[in-house]
Design a protein around this motif. Structure first.
Motif, PDB file in Angstrom:
ATOM      1  N   UNK A 162      43.000  97.074  31.694  1.00 25.45           N
ATOM      2  CA  UNK A 162      42.513  95.925  32.468  1.00 25.45           C
ATOM      3  C   UNK A 162      43.628  94.885  32.533  1.00 25.45           C
ATOM      4  N   UNK A 163      44.126  94.631  33.736  1.00 21.34           N
ATOM      5  CA  UNK A 163      45.186  93.642  33.913  1.00 21.34           C
ATOM      6  C   UNK A 163      44.646  92.222  33.879  1.00 21.34           C
ATOM      7  N   UNK A 164      45.490  91.313  33.456  1.00 17.26           N
ATOM      8  CA  UNK A 164      45.137  89.903  33.447  1.00 17.26           C
ATOM      9  C   UNK A 164      45.229  89.329  34.850  1.00 17.26           C
ATOM     10  N   UNK A 165      44.378  88.416  35.187  1.00 15.52           N
ATOM     11  CA  UNK A 165      44.445  87.787  36.504  1.00 15.52           C
ATOM     12  C   UNK A 165      45.702  86.936  36.650  1.00 15.52           C
ATOM     13  N   UNK A 166      46.340  86.589  35.533  1.00 13.43           N
ATOM     14  CA  UNK A 166      47.558  85.785  35.560  1.00 13.43           C
ATOM     15  C   UNK A 166      48.817  86.655  35.546  1.00 13.43           C
TER      16      UNK A 166
END
Length: 53
Positions: free
Chosen positions: A28-32
């Motif tokens: 899961x990638x960070x939105x930042x």
């Protein structure tokens, strides 16, 4: 590397069915954009048969 361990899947989702378990790994990638999380799941095969198919 996950495929060498018997996992199937693509992109950010991989799974491996070994009775009585289904092992699930997602990234899961960070939105930042600066970090990510690895999510691990372990389910009984019977859960897949009754709820996921």
């Amino acid at each position: 590397m996950l495929r060498e361990e018997g996992f199937a899947g693509s992109g950010r989702r991989f799974y491996k069915c070994t009775d009585p378990w289904i092992q699930i790994i997602t990234v899961q990638g960070s939105r930042y954009g600066a970090s990510f999380a690895v999510n691990l799941g372990l389910h009984f095969v019977s859960v897949r048969r009754t709820h996921l198919e």
